[in-house]
Design an enzyme around this catalytic site. Structure first.
Site, PDB file in Angstrom:
ATOM      1  N   HIS A  74       0.864  -1.182   0.000  1.00 30.45           N
ATOM      2  CA  HIS A  74       0.000   0.000   0.000  1.00 30.45           C
ATOM      3  C   HIS A  74       0.899   1.230   0.000  1.00 30.45           C
ATOM      4  CE1 HIS A  74      -3.892  -2.048   0.852  1.00 30.45           C
ATOM      5  NE2 HIS A  74      -3.095  -2.956   1.391  1.00 30.45           N
ATOM      6  N   LYS A  77      -0.338   4.664   1.312  1.00 28.41           N
ATOM      7  CA  LYS A  77      -0.470   4.871   2.753  1.00 28.41           C
ATOM      8  C   LYS A  77       0.883   4.945   3.466  1.00 28.41           C
ATOM      9  CE  LYS A  77      -4.833   2.257   3.318  1.00 28.41           C
ATOM     10  NZ  LYS A  77      -5.069   1.653   1.999  1.00 28.41           N
ATOM     11  N   GLU A 226      -9.925 -10.536   6.603  1.00 31.57           N
ATOM     12  CA  GLU A 226      -8.791 -10.111   7.434  1.00 31.57           C
ATOM     13  C   GLU A 226      -9.271  -9.938   8.880  1.00 31.57           C
ATOM     14  OE1 GLU A 226      -5.207  -6.790   7.540  1.00 31.57           O
ATOM     15  OE2 GLU A 226      -6.823  -6.576   6.090  1.00 31.57           O
TER      16      GLU A 226
END
Length: 433
Positions: A74, A77, A226
């Protein structure tokens, strides 16, 4: 240029390569090889020979790996922890914190943080990265444009792929799928993705996703289950949707944590469906160790922290035994989902090896961050092995002459080789952020 006397994991060599005398399937599944490079491409790989060669670098039996493949990150981020710390380490807190932080995500901000991560990954040994990019109907275009420019900057060194990350429920909304595909087309993007959640309409939502992916020719890469919730069964529903829609593209599911805590019958049923659907799975051990089994009571100053008893990884061995392609990847780097990390895929491998007992199948263990990850990204003809035609992007572990030494000193010095260039790993300074 010839790099001779390289100790290479047998799994990373061509299938026809005959193991050398130092090879031991149980404890040292590696062979000595001479690697002939021209430009930035490997021309040939042969068993090491005791001979004098011109234009040669003697690696003296040090262990050498192909460039690592990190198939789930990611980058948009990364390195936001300092301004959006997740003090409790909770999953839903992370979503809220980063949603608020998005007000800072200008092109320059995303580009700077992602660029730092790519330089770190390159110095550690990366050859390819797939990043998920937060996207919605009214957000994400700026981040995708930053990734598009970074693709061009790193072309030839790191293959960078991008995936739309959104709420899968939105694919049931008119026009949303077309908007996502158009965004990928305009920014050289690669996959549709998102995070499905259990709800009464999940089958219709998945059908909408796979139909638009089939119509526009995109592969699908999803965040799945998750959590430690035994009622989280999205992986099974995805497998059913792939089969129901006769979807022929690649499908990858990351995390799949709850699979490990299902009852045995549910595990067997799900594993069989995932294998039948041809789904690949990526384990994210660093982030899942951090997020899973957080007990809210641990934030109670009076009681003190509570020790986690479940560590969050999926059934990597069982998935592989069912014929699934399984990889491991970094996931998040210094953000609200994972406070640590440095885009070092080898750290991911070492973590999964320890908590997943990859030592029980040591010979195939490098596949998780090399050939299997390359196959998931569709790059297995160019990266992921030390083989003819593959990129000469190599990682040399200095003063490491056996798998046991590698696994005992994972922080040993590394040298990088790219074509005819060789240098000591040189990580960027945090001051650059």
């Amino acid at each position: 240029m010839i790099y001779k006397n390289a100790l290479v994991p047998q799994a990373c060599l061509p299938e026809e390569f005959v193991p050398t005398a130092c090879y031991d399937a149980a404890i040292n599944p590696a062979s000595l090889a001479d690697i002939h490079v021209e430009g930035k491409t490997i021309l040939s790989v042969e068993p090491a020979q005791n001979r004098e060669l011109s234009n040669c670098v003697d690696l003296k039996g040090n262990m050498v790996w192909p460039g690592f493949i990190d198939a789930h990150m990611h980058l948009d981020k990364a390195h936001t922890w300092n301004r959006a710390p997740n003090r409790r380490g909770e999953f839903w807190d992370a979503i809220e914190l980063l949603s608020d932080d998005k007000k800072h995500w200008t092109f320059e901000d995303v580009y700077r943080r992602a660029s730092f991560s790519l330089e770190s990954a390159w110095q550690h040994g990366a050859s390819a990265i797939r990043t998920h990019v937060d996207t919605s109907a009214d957000f994400g275009e700026t981040s995708h444009k930053a990734m598009q420019e970074l693709k061009q900057v790193w072309s030839g060194r790191i293959d960078l792929q991008t995936v739309v990350l959104c709420d899968v429920a939105e694919f049931a909304e008119p026009g949303f799928g077309k908007q996502m595909c158009d965004l990928l087309d305009s920014t050289d993007g690669d996959c549709l993705g998102g995070m499905p959640t259990m709800n009464p309409n999940i089958d219709a939502q998945l059908d909408g996703l796979f139909q638009i992916a089939a119509d526009r020719g995109f592969d699908v890469d999803l965040h799945v289950d998750e959590s430690g919730d035994p009622e989280a069964r999205c992986l099974e529903r995805i497998a059913e949707a792939v089969i129901r829609n006769k979807f022929v593209g690649k499908v990858t599911c990351g995390h799949c944590c709850s699979l490990a805590i299902l009852d045995p019958d549910s595990q067997k049923r799900t594993l069989a469906k995932v294998a039948d659907a041809g789904i690949s799975v990526i384990s994210l051990p660093l982030c899942n160790l951090y997020l899973q089994d957080r007990k809210r009571e641990s934030c109670n100053e009076q009681n003190g922290p509570l020790t986690p008893t479940w560590r969050g990884i999926t059934l990597v061995h069982e998935l592989k035994s069912h014929g699934c392609t399984v990889a491991a990847a970094s996931d998040n780097v210094r953000d609200a989902f994972y406070a640590f990390g440095d885009a070092d895929t080898f750290e991911v491998y070492m973590t999964l090896l320890r908590i997943g007992h990859l030592d029980l199948a040591l010979g195939n263990s490098p596949d998780y961050i090399t050939s299997h990850a390359a196959e998931i990204m569709g790059l297995d003809n160019t990266v992921g092995k030390i083989a003819p035609g593959h990129r000469a992007n190599l990682v040399v572990f200095s003063d490491v002459y056996h798998f046991s030494e590698l696994l005992s000193r994972p922080a040993s010095k590394r040298q990088r080789i790219f074509g005819d260039k060789q240098w000591e790993r040189n990580l960027p300074s945090y001051s650059d952020l």
